[in-house]
Design an enzyme around this catalytic site. Structure first.
Site, PDB file in Angstrom:
ATOM      1  N   HIS A  23       0.837  -1.203   0.000  1.00  9.09           N
ATOM      2  CA  HIS A  23       0.000   0.000   0.000  1.00  9.09           C
ATOM      3  C   HIS A  23       0.875   1.258   0.000  1.00  9.09           C
ATOM      4  CE1 HIS A  23      -3.860  -2.075   0.778  1.00  9.09           C
ATOM      5  NE2 HIS A  23      -3.045  -2.993   1.276  1.00  9.09           N
ATOM      6  N   ASP A 118      -6.866   5.100   1.378  1.00  5.83           N
ATOM      7  CA  ASP A 118      -6.584   3.774   0.852  1.00  5.83           C
ATOM      8  C   ASP A 118      -7.852   2.926   1.006  1.00  5.83           C
ATOM      9  OD1 ASP A 118      -5.162   1.510   0.100  1.00  5.83           O
ATOM     10  OD2 ASP A 118      -3.491   1.946   1.421  1.00  5.83           O
TER      11      ASP A 118
END
Ligand code: UDP
Length: 479
Positions: A23, A118
């Site tokens: 990520h 995210d």
């Protein structure tokens, strides 16, 4: 690194990725692109709890550009909240939930106009909206995954039984049917927290002002068209989807300990080395690692193997602490004599290797990968075909898509039975196939085509380049 955030005419954008290198890396690349190409000021909010050595090393790199300010969110005390039995997504989500408690004061100090979240930091949406901050989600997985995830809340309402018991594939509107055996781990048991967390965040995807997707038009035309144009996705008010990829680590900092890997590659013939690593957190069982080592040895191909201590309990055992065991001696858990016997053709690296630099090296001919989305993008951006060995999360979906729709990968056959081992003969077969067989050549040439198409998408006037410009224009109109 402190940066004067004083110029009033530059949009300020804050990023909030969730923990995990898969990520952090693409979010950071996006941040760099905004700073470099669009004159934007970025605050990069880092959730530090359980930070791995790899993450620390990443943010200590001298390559952090001016214009990006790293803001470490103080680590939350997770001792009474998670334990060694907490599964990976629950662990991420609980860590995010606890770590974001001081988010209001952090945002007040950072004062962004735009917040880029995210997949699993969507809790920040409500606060951002209260503070009149625009929120965009950056999806670090495929567009196929995005389509599935946007569809999931509907599927959840319409289907009563477990999805894994359905007698047919799941028909995500406008997309290729999703095979039940490829369903991601988090939706395979609807009774446990993993599923609840996943559904919670995916149900909130629609609340963002826009969704950035780390993919590009040529790679996933069907899924991208579906999420933007299909009546179903319109009916659930999917925000605009902007494919902006492939955003991958381009300019990797090579630490001193890794320089010998690159020097070794420099001495190998073009396209002759198989690179083997299972993402930032993937681990094999001891039995599977033994089979892999034997398969590699029997194939007689050149290789770089990133070996991690095997785990019989979880395939994502190293997710939170990857890189912490770089001083381990892999020969302890590899077959006896393997290191010595293969030293003419192979290099064994403990825990973590400079993946982007290895994939970008002309001697690398194929990638044995767990098919995390970043790994897929990195491989294709360098024109390297994939030997697909999915382990956890949505990797089986990715592997099938790459083998079946994109035609750049081959999957080994898993032995029947509970243990799901891939045997040494099968590994030998697929390694030979991709490294020296005709099929391998076809896959390599298709991967090289995609490399060119990725470069085109990202360059001036390309589809991904234009997507970013469109959104930045919207942001600039906000100040
Ligand atoms: N990576 C790396 N060296 C390693 C293992 C992984 O640099 O030894 C990087 C890799 O280049 C990629 C990321 O870690 O950018 C892994 O992301 P991915 O989405 O492939 O998988 P995940 O780790 O999230 O399962």
């Amino acid at each position: 690194m402190e940066l004067e955030v004083s110029s009033n005419n530059k949009p300020r954008v804050a990023f909030l990725p969730c923990p995990g290198m898969g990520h952090m890396i693409p979010h950071f690349e996006f941040a760099k692109l905004l700073v470099k190409n669009h004159n934007i000021l970025v605050s990069f909010l880092v959730i530090t709890t359980d930070a791995s050595a790899a993450q620390n090393q990443f943010f200590e790199s001298p390559n952090i550009p001016q214009g990006i300010r790293i803001v470490n969110i103080p680590p939350a005390d997770m001792s009474n909240i998670i334990d060694e039995n907490t599964l990976v997504l629950s662990r991420i989500c609980l860590t995010v939930q606890e770590s974001l408690k001081p988010l209001r004061s952090i945002l007040a100090e950072v004062n962004p106009k735009v917040l880029i979240i995210d997949l699993f930091t969507s809790e920040a949406i409500d606060l951002a909206k209260q503070l009149s901050i625009s929120v965009y989600t950056f999806t670090t997985a495929s567009a196929g995954f995005l389509a599935f995830s946007l569809y999931l809340p509907t599927l959840d309402r319409e289907v009563e039984e477990e999805f894994v018991d359905l007698p047919h594939p799941i028909n995500v509107p406008g997309c290729r049917p999703e095979r039940i055996e490829d369903l991601l781990d988090q939706v395979r048991n609807r009774k446990i927290d993993e599923y609840k967390w996943f559904l919670f965040h995916m149900d909130r995807l629609r609340l963002a002002d826009g969704i950035f997707e780390n993919s590009w038009e040529d790679l996933e035309p069907l899924a991208l068209k579906a999420v933007r144009e299909h009546a179903f996705f319109k009916s659930i008010q999917t925000p605009p989807v902007y494919p902006i990829g492939p955003l991958i680590k381009p300019d990797e900092f090579i630490a001193e300990k890794d320089a010998k890997i690159i020097a070794w590659l420099d001495n190998q013939p073009p396209d002759s080395v198989l690179f083997v690593v299972f993402g930032s957190g993937g681990t094999l069982t001891s039995e599977q690692l033994t089979e892999l080592a034997w398969g590699l040895e029997m194939s007689e191909q050149r290789f770089i193997l990133v070996a991690r201590k095997p785990s019989d309990a979880s395939a994502s055992a190293a997710y939170f602490n990857v890189g912490n065991d770089q001083n381990d001696d892999p020969s302890v858990y590899l077959p006896e004599g393997f290191v010595e016997r293969t030293k003419r053709v192979g290099i064994i690296v403990s825990s973590w290797a400079p993946q982007a630099a290895i994939l970008g090296h002309g001697s690398t001919g194929a990638f044995l990968s767990h098919c995390g989305w970043n790994s897929c993008l990195e491989s294709l951006s360098h024109g390297v075909p994939i030997l697909a060995w999915p382990l956890y999360a949505e990797q089986k979906m990715n592997a099938t898509q790459l083998e079946d729709g994109v035609d750049v990968a081959v999957k080994p056959v898993v032995q029947k039975g509970e243990k799901k081992v891939i045997g040494r003969e099968e590994i030998e077969r697929v390694v030979r196939l991709i490294m020296e067989g005709e099929e391998g050549m076809v896959l390599r040439s298709r991967a090289k085509q995609l490399k060119l198409s990725a470069e085109k998408a990202l360059s001036y006037g390309g589809s991904s380049y234009n997507s970013v410009c469109r959104v930045v224009d919207i942001w600039k109109s906000l100040i």
